[in-house]
Design a protein around this motif. Structure first.
Motif, PDB file in Angstrom:
ATOM      1  N   ARG A  43       0.732  -1.332   0.095  1.00  0.00           N
ATOM      2  CA  ARG A  43       0.012   0.269   0.044  1.00  0.00           C
ATOM      3  C   ARG A  43       0.672   1.263  -0.092  1.00  0.00           C
ATOM      4  O   ARG A  43       0.268   2.348  -0.151  1.00  0.00           O
ATOM      5  N   MET A  89      -0.732  -1.492  -8.130  1.00  0.00           N
ATOM      6  CA  MET A  89      -1.423  -0.632  -8.889  1.00  0.00           C
ATOM      7  C   MET A  89      -0.654   0.660  -9.353  1.00  0.00           C
ATOM      8  O   MET A  89       0.176   1.125  -8.578  1.00  0.00           O
ATOM      9  N   PHE A  91      -0.822   4.668 -10.910  1.00  0.00           N
ATOM     10  CA  PHE A  91      -1.735   5.766 -10.925  1.00  0.00           C
ATOM     11  C   PHE A  91      -0.910   6.771 -11.965  1.00  0.00           C
ATOM     12  O   PHE A  91       0.053   7.093 -11.550  1.00  0.00           O
ATOM     13  N   TYR A 102      -3.012  17.189  -6.747  1.00  0.00           N
ATOM     14  CA  TYR A 102      -2.825  16.281  -7.861  1.00  0.00           C
ATOM     15  C   TYR A 102      -4.337  15.938  -8.482  1.00  0.00           C
ATOM     16  O   TYR A 102      -5.178  15.817  -7.397  1.00  0.00           O
ATOM     17  N   PHE A 104      -5.718  12.365  -9.880  1.00  0.00           N
ATOM     18  CA  PHE A 104      -5.235  11.177 -10.147  1.00  0.00           C
ATOM     19  C   PHE A 104      -6.220  10.496 -11.120  1.00  0.00           C
ATOM     20  O   PHE A 104      -7.436  10.653 -11.143  1.00  0.00           O
ATOM     21  N   GLY A 105      -5.882   9.439 -11.891  1.00  0.00           N
ATOM     22  CA  GLY A 105      -6.462   8.769 -12.990  1.00  0.00           C
ATOM     23  C   GLY A 105      -7.208   7.449 -11.692  1.00  0.00           C
ATOM     24  O   GLY A 105      -6.642   7.434 -10.527  1.00  0.00           O
ATOM     25  N   THR A 106      -7.965   6.572 -12.339  1.00  0.00           N
ATOM     26  CA  THR A 106      -8.789   5.639 -11.684  1.00  0.00           C
ATOM     27  C   THR A 106      -7.656   4.359 -11.385  1.00  0.00           C
ATOM     28  O   THR A 106      -7.983   3.741 -10.608  1.00  0.00           O
ATOM     29  N   GLY A 107      -6.571   4.319 -11.877  1.00  0.00           N
ATOM     30  CA  GLY A 107      -5.605   3.251 -11.878  1.00  0.00           C
ATOM     31  C   GLY A 107      -5.643   2.083 -12.458  1.00  0.00           C
ATOM     32  O   GLY A 107      -6.670   1.690 -13.300  1.00  0.00           O
TER      33      GLY A 107
ATOM     34  N   TYR B  35      -6.773  11.900   0.566  1.00  0.00           N
ATOM     35  CA  TYR B  35      -7.572  11.166  -0.543  1.00  0.00           C
ATOM     36  C   TYR B  35      -8.394   9.842  -0.052  1.00  0.00           C
ATOM     37  O   TYR B  35      -7.977   9.335   1.238  1.00  0.00           O
ATOM     38  N   GLN B  37      -9.582   6.253  -1.349  1.00  0.00           N
ATOM     39  CA  GLN B  37      -9.080   5.228  -2.236  1.00  0.00           C
ATOM     40  C   GLN B  37     -10.330   4.421  -2.276  1.00  0.00           C
ATOM     41  O   GLN B  37     -10.443   3.485  -1.304  1.00  0.00           O
ATOM     42  N   GLY B  40     -12.021   1.047  -8.477  1.00  0.00           N
ATOM     43  CA  GLY B  40     -12.586   1.541  -9.389  1.00  0.00           C
ATOM     44  C   GLY B  40     -12.797   3.206  -9.553  1.00  0.00           C
ATOM     45  O   GLY B  40     -13.226   3.312 -10.887  1.00  0.00           O
ATOM     46  N   LEU B  41     -12.563   3.701  -8.451  1.00  0.00           N
ATOM     47  CA  LEU B  41     -12.779   5.067  -8.428  1.00  0.00           C
ATOM     48  C   LEU B  41     -11.582   5.614  -8.137  1.00  0.00           C
ATOM     49  O   LEU B  41     -11.316   6.943  -8.398  1.00  0.00           O
ATOM     50  N   GLY B  42     -10.071   5.257  -8.096  1.00  0.00           N
ATOM     51  CA  GLY B  42      -9.264   5.799  -8.002  1.00  0.00           C
ATOM     52  C   GLY B  42      -8.874   6.408  -6.626  1.00  0.00           C
ATOM     53  O   GLY B  42      -9.595   6.168  -5.634  1.00  0.00           O
ATOM     54  N   LEU B  43      -8.036   7.533  -6.594  1.00  0.00           N
ATOM     55  CA  LEU B  43      -7.861   8.404  -5.570  1.00  0.00           C
ATOM     56  C   LEU B  43      -8.696   9.619  -5.773  1.00  0.00           C
ATOM     57  O   LEU B  43      -8.529  10.374  -6.521  1.00  0.00           O
ATOM     58  N   LEU B  45      -9.689  13.192  -3.885  1.00  0.00           N
ATOM     59  CA  LEU B  45      -9.424  14.467  -3.134  1.00  0.00           C
ATOM     60  C   LEU B  45     -10.270  14.885  -2.194  1.00  0.00           C
ATOM     61  O   LEU B  45     -11.350  15.272  -2.829  1.00  0.00           O
ATOM     62  N   MET B  88     -10.679   3.382   2.104  1.00  0.00           N
ATOM     63  CA  MET B  88      -9.012   3.415   2.496  1.00  0.00           C
ATOM     64  C   MET B  88      -8.860   4.833   2.424  1.00  0.00           C
ATOM     65  O   MET B  88      -9.237   5.816   1.409  1.00  0.00           O
ATOM     66  N   LEU B  90      -6.005   7.956   2.440  1.00  0.00           N
ATOM     67  CA  LEU B  90      -4.453   7.974   2.267  1.00  0.00           C
ATOM     68  C   LEU B  90      -4.097   9.619   2.596  1.00  0.00           C
ATOM     69  O   LEU B  90      -4.882  10.476   1.789  1.00  0.00           O
TER      70      LEU B  90
END
Lengths: 114, 116
Positions: A43, A89, A91, A102, A104-107, B35, B37, B40-43, B45, B88, B90
């Motif tokens: 993580r 993962m 990103f 930032y 971020f995309g969905t990964g 963030y 997490q 399917g949705l990523g991070l 903010l 989660m 972060l």
């Protein structure tokens, strides 16, 4: 508003092979930064590579390199000689002056197969 | 080495409880983030800060608040926890680069919060 899109939710690659993760973004800014971050199963998110938009030369960090196409607003990550430790993962992230954050995309979940 | 420390790795709280998630960084970074997490949705903010006592809403601030009384500490508060806040969380920090952009972010280990 800026957006970041990663269209590949999951990918797999054989050990020692090459894999490319895609990322597209949308912005009206001319000066910005792009990043790839890696989040292993433990993580802790770490930086893989960083690109400055005003630099035409693609960034490289050992086995990791990017293909930055500014006009197409594309920023893909190439991992050469994939290793089991690359399982994570990944990103894609966008950053521009004055925003202090930032996007971020969905990964993309990458699995390296032995 | 930069260190970003989140107070808990796993947390279980009851619906309606007030929940505090603490984040401390040791590198004098100005910019700090929270963030969320989800698969399917990523991070996404929640809040960010670029100075002591400064806070800015991110994309999903509803149901959350933050506190930054000291430069090294950025706290996320769930005023009344709900099950849809199970996630989660972060925390990250970075120094402010030229124009407040372009620098590397350092992340904590994450807090897996379960609201029951």
């Amino acid at each position: 508003a800026q957006t970041v899109t990663q269209s590949q939710p999951e990918m797999s690659v054989q050990e020692a092979e090459t894999v490319t993760l895609s990322c597209t973004y949308d912005t009206s800014e001319s000066n910005y930064y792009l990043f790839w971050y890696k989040q292993p199963p433990s993580r802790q998110m770490i930086l893989v590579i960083r690109q400055e938009a005003y630099k035409q030369q693609n960034a490289t960090e050992n086995r990791f390199s990017v293909n930055f196409q500014k006009a197409a607003k594309s920023f893909s990550l190439k991992i050469s000689d994939s290793q089991l430790g690359d399982t994570a993962m990944y990103f894609c992230a966008f950053d521009s002056p004055g925003t202090y954050k930032y996007i971020f995309g969905t990964g993309t979940r990458l699995k390296v197969l032995a | 080495d930069v260190k970003v420390t989140q107070s808990s790795r796993y947390l279980v709280k009851r619906t309606g409880e007030k929940v505090f998630l603490e984040c401390v960084q040791d590198m004098d970074h100005e910019n700090m983030f929270w963030y969320r997490q989800d698969p399917g949705l990523g991070l996404r903010l929640i809040y960010f800060s670029y100075d002591v006592k400064m806070k800015e809403k991110g994309d999903i601030p509803e149901g959350y608040s933050v506190s930054r009384e000291k430069k090294e500490r950025f706290s996320l508060i769930l005023e009344s926890a709900s099950t849809n806040q199970t996630s989660m969380y972060l925390c990250a920090s970075r120094r402010l680069g030229t124009g407040g952009a372009g620098t590397e972010a350092f992340f904590g280990q994450g807090t897996r919060l379960t609201v029951v």
